[in-house]
Design a protein around this motif. Structure first.
Motif, PDB file in Angstrom:
ATOM      1  N   UNK A   1       0.832  -1.203   0.000  1.00  0.00           N
ATOM      2  CA  UNK A   1       0.000   0.000   0.000  1.00  0.00           C
ATOM      3  C   UNK A   1       0.869   1.256   0.000  1.00  0.00           C
ATOM      4  N   UNK A   2       1.926   1.231   0.783  1.00  0.00           N
ATOM      5  CA  UNK A   2       2.836   2.380   0.819  1.00  0.00           C
ATOM      6  C   UNK A   2       3.506   2.592  -0.532  1.00  0.00           C
ATOM      7  N   UNK A   3       3.860   1.486  -1.191  1.00  0.00           N
ATOM      8  CA  UNK A   3       4.497   1.593  -2.513  1.00  0.00           C
ATOM      9  C   UNK A   3       3.527   2.186  -3.528  1.00  0.00           C
ATOM     10  N   UNK A   4       2.311   1.696  -3.547  1.00  0.00           N
ATOM     11  CA  UNK A   4       1.329   2.201  -4.512  1.00  0.00           C
ATOM     12  C   UNK A   4       1.040   3.677  -4.276  1.00  0.00           C
ATOM     13  N   UNK A   5       1.003   4.072  -3.009  1.00  0.00           N
ATOM     14  CA  UNK A   5       0.818   5.496  -2.700  1.00  0.00           C
ATOM     15  C   UNK A   5       1.984   6.316  -3.229  1.00  0.00           C
ATOM     16  N   UNK A   6       3.193   5.793  -3.069  1.00  0.00           N
ATOM     17  CA  UNK A   6       4.387   6.501  -3.534  1.00  0.00           C
ATOM     18  C   UNK A   6       4.353   6.720  -5.036  1.00  0.00           C
ATOM     19  N   UNK A   7       4.043   5.659  -5.797  1.00  0.00           N
ATOM     20  CA  UNK A   7       4.090   5.826  -7.253  1.00  0.00           C
ATOM     21  C   UNK A   7       2.898   6.637  -7.763  1.00  0.00           C
ATOM     22  N   UNK A   8       1.785   6.610  -7.045  1.00  0.00           N
ATOM     23  CA  UNK A   8       0.647   7.457  -7.441  1.00  0.00           C
ATOM     24  C   UNK A   8       0.975   8.931  -7.209  1.00  0.00           C
ATOM     25  N   UNK A   9       1.699   9.186  -6.113  1.00  0.00           N
ATOM     26  CA  UNK A   9       2.116  10.563  -5.846  1.00  0.00           C
ATOM     27  C   UNK A   9       3.115  11.061  -6.891  1.00  0.00           C
ATOM     28  N   UNK A  10       3.883  10.125  -7.451  1.00  0.00           N
ATOM     29  CA  UNK A  10       4.868  10.507  -8.467  1.00  0.00           C
ATOM     30  C   UNK A  10       4.212  10.765  -9.817  1.00  0.00           C
ATOM     31  N   UNK A  11       3.043  10.213 -10.014  1.00  0.00           N
ATOM     32  CA  UNK A  11       2.328  10.408 -11.283  1.00  0.00           C
ATOM     33  C   UNK A  11       1.726  11.813 -11.323  1.00  0.00           C
ATOM     34  N   UNK A  12       1.698  12.395 -12.495  1.00  0.00           N
ATOM     35  CA  UNK A  12       1.003  13.662 -12.680  1.00  0.00           C
ATOM     36  C   UNK A  12       0.319  13.649 -14.042  1.00  0.00           C
ATOM     37  N   UNK A  13      -0.745  14.407 -14.165  1.00  0.00           N
ATOM     38  CA  UNK A  13      -1.461  14.451 -15.431  1.00  0.00           C
ATOM     39  C   UNK A  13      -0.621  15.176 -16.472  1.00  0.00           C
ATOM     40  N   UNK A  14      -0.423  14.559 -17.614  1.00  0.00           N
ATOM     41  CA  UNK A  14       0.406  15.165 -18.648  1.00  0.00           C
ATOM     42  C   UNK A  14       1.866  14.845 -18.434  1.00  0.00           C
ATOM     43  N   UNK A  15       2.704  15.191 -19.406  1.00  0.00           N
ATOM     44  CA  UNK A  15       4.137  14.866 -19.310  1.00  0.00           C
ATOM     45  C   UNK A  15       4.799  15.500 -18.096  1.00  0.00           C
ATOM     46  N   UNK A  16       5.693  14.767 -17.482  1.00  0.00           N
ATOM     47  CA  UNK A  16       6.401  15.286 -16.307  1.00  0.00           C
ATOM     48  C   UNK A  16       7.218  16.509 -16.652  1.00  0.00           C
ATOM     49  N   UNK A  17       7.727  16.564 -17.861  1.00  0.00           N
ATOM     50  CA  UNK A  17       8.559  17.713 -18.228  1.00  0.00           C
ATOM     51  C   UNK A  17       7.755  19.014 -18.222  1.00  0.00           C
TER      52      UNK A  17
END
Length: 608
Positions: free
Chosen positions: A21-37
């Motif tokens: 659960x902690x891992x999934x939260x971490x990668x969801x927090x790293x995701x953002x709508x649209x390109x990261x750049x």
């Protein structure tokens, strides 16, 4: 589903609820709508695409086209990785044709255990896995990317790339193989010449001739060691294109598969409707599928550490009991050297990965309800790639083995189990690969002959001191002591003793090669000698019992006698300085136990 495999999967999920659960939260927090750049400042972005063409700059500025990271372990010294020299340009062109951009994000170190075997450099081998993971993380940290392609094959490199990729689990990631070299001198003949050399019956010229005829061209070594185990496991986990693991380099099919892998990752990014990051693909079922593939084929024992670390990177906690139970649930379906005389090319010709998937899926030994880079099941992995009229396509794989001496069926396997056993006793816990062992070697009780350096064994062997029934103990070889080098140089002399009729075995807190075979070898003993394990108190002449049937690894010395013995540490300073080893001192002291992955990457997480 097979009941035992289902039980193992469920207990992994249960024990890992909080960490996953902690891992999934971490990668969801790293995701953002649209390109990261899109979150980068103009100065950041300008640096990121300064060397790109005008067209690429326009594409990356638009924020509607994907940018794919290429992370490669290319170097000329590894035959398996030499073909990667030309992959980046090929990948960039394939990605450009579908309207996206690919950038070479970074290279990772890649050492060859075959070159460093028995030399000081081998002391860095296992630790290089964690360095590779960190290097991959540095490559991806520029936050310019919407997906990634990982180019790696051999021993510590694929596990390291998996660890690095899972740290960026919000990115879709595809692994890109390069394939095995064509078959050369049979591995069994190579091993025979090695033993003759160990006995002094042939010279160095004949040995080098045999080795060169076996390892003779670009491509992965053809025996079923850690490198080919990596490829099989990654495909089983759904991170390769179906049937792409063992296609020879320099072929039209190999090039087409590389192009297809490059295109496939662009379909999985968050810019489209089919977002599928690696952190969602690698779940408990995917990991168990990897274990099933490994154990049903008699794969490398190194994965009793690597897959533990990889699972931890994805938020899962697995242990050797999981390996052992899955080994009991799956039959042995392949005979590839050292588990037989065939090589990986013979395996492919006999039916290869598509047939292996068919057998395991039909028998309910694989989870089919998993996500892969190609869809929501393993059904496409029943197929194999072909070039038809110059186009890559997938066709139905064979329904039965083309060579029953190489690939068996679940109904009529080579062995009823996968051939990996966990040993327990007062000497600690260890693993033993018995899939290639000779009948009658399942149990041995014999006096110990103790060494604190693998090189000491050579002298004793040449002096005839080992011409007897014995259990050779090689200790202070563990992660914290000297970095846990492979001890494959022990295989020829021990094989000679076995062929002479002596009952011999090995007990060590070090590793054997992924190609360990006929000599019983209780390896990865934990706790290791450096950590105060009982193996540090063994003396010459002590009786030891190694019993695969009962799972016993026992030092047959009274407790009162053991209590009198001091727990002295060996002098390993000569293994910690020179050949760059002094630079790894801090890492060595932080490596976890073998059953915990012999990993240095999760210390802070564990403490928190």
């Amino acid at each position: 589903m097979n009941t035992l495999i289902q039980e193992v999967t469920q207990r992994i999920e249960e024990r890992s609820k909080e960490t996953r659960a902690a891992y999934l939260t971490k990668i969801e927090n790293a995701r953002r709508q649209g390109p990261h750049r899109g979150a980068l400042s103009c100065g950041n972005l300008a640096h990121g695409f300064a060397a790109c063409s005008k067209e690429e700059k326009a594409d990356l500025t638009s924020m509607i086209k994907a940018n794919i990271a290429i992370v490669s372990s290319y170097n000329d010294m590894l035959s398996a990785h030499q073909p990667y020299e030309h992959y980046p340009q090929r990948i960039k062109e394939a990605v450009r044709k579908v309207g996206s951009v690919a950038q070479f994000a970074g290279g990772v170190p890649a050492m060859c255990d075959g070159v460093t075997q028995g030399t000081p450099g081998m002391d860095l081998s296992l630790m290089s896995r964690d360095i590779i993971a960190q290097a991959a993380a540095v490559a991806l940290s520029h936050n310019m990317f919407d997906g990634a392609l990982m180019l790696g094959i051999c021993d510590k490199i694929v596990p390291g790339l998996l660890l690095g990729s899972l740290a960026f689990g919000h990115l879709p990631t595809v692994f890109v193989p390069a394939g095995p070299m064509p078959s050369g001198l049979p591995n069994k003949e190579k091993a025979r010449v090695r033993q003759l050399f160990a006995e002094g019956k042939v010279g160095r010229d004949e040995l080098l001739k045999a080795e060169s005829e076996s390892y003779h061209s670009a491509g992965t070594c053809t025996f079923y060691g850690t490198a080919n185990s990596n490829q099989l496991v990654v495909e089983m986990m759904g991170l390769h294109l179906p049937g792409s693991s063992f296609v020879n380099p320099g072929t039209e099919l190999r090039d087409a598969l590389t192009d297809a892998a490059a295109v496939q990752v662009t379909r999985l990014t968050d810019l489209g409707d089919n977002y599928l990051p690696i952190g969602h693909i690698v779940d408990a079922k995917s990991i168990v599928n990897g274990l099933v593939g490994l154990l049903s084929t008699g794969g490398s024992t190194n994965h009793t550490m690597h897959l533990v670390a990889v699972a931890r990177a994805a938020g899962y906690i697995i242990n050797w009991d999981d390996f052992s139970d899955i080994s009991n649930a799956v039959p042995l379906l392949t005979r590839i050297y050292p588990n037989g005389s065939a090589d990986i090319n013979h395996f492919t010709a006999a039916g290869g990965m598509s047939l292996l998937f068919k057998e395991l899926l039909d028998a309910g030994l694989l989870h089919n309800d998993v996500r892969t880079i190609c869809g929501d099941s393993l059904e496409k992995y029943r197929m194999e790639p072909r070039m038809l009229d110059g186009e890559l396509t997938w066709v139905d794989g064979p329904t039965k083995s083309m060579d029953k001496e190489v690939v068996a069926s679940v109904a009529s396997p080579f062995k009823p189990d996968g051939g990996l056993t966990v040993l327990n006793g007062n000497l600690g816990r260890a693993v033993i690969k018995n899939s290639a062992m000779r009948p009658g070697t399942e149990q041995i009780k014999a006096p110990a002959v103790v060494f604190e350096d693998q090189f000491e064994l050579d002298a004793a062997f040449k002096a005839g001191e080992l011409n007897k029934d014995c259990i050779v103990v090689v200790r202070f070889q563990g992660p914290k002591a000297i970095g846990m080098p492979e001890l494959h140089r022990l295989t020829p002399p021990l094989g000679v003793l076995q062929d002479k009729g002596y009952r011999v075995a090995l007990v060590t807190d070090g590793r054997m090669s992924g190609a360990s075979g006929k000599v019983p070898a209780a390896i990865h003993v934990t706790p290791e000698a450096w950590d105060g394990g009982l193996i540090a108190k063994v003396q010459d002449g002590d009786m030891i019992e190694l019993n695969i049937t009962t799972g016993a690894l026992t030092l047959l010395v009274p407790e009162e006698e053991l209590a009198k013995r001091e727990n002295k540490l060996a002098n390993v300073a000569h293994h910690q300085v020179g050949m760059g080893r002094e630079l790894f001192g801090a890492m060595r002291t932080h490596l976890s136990k073998a059953e915990e992955g012999a990993c240095s990457l999760f210390i802070e997480q564990e403490q928190n």
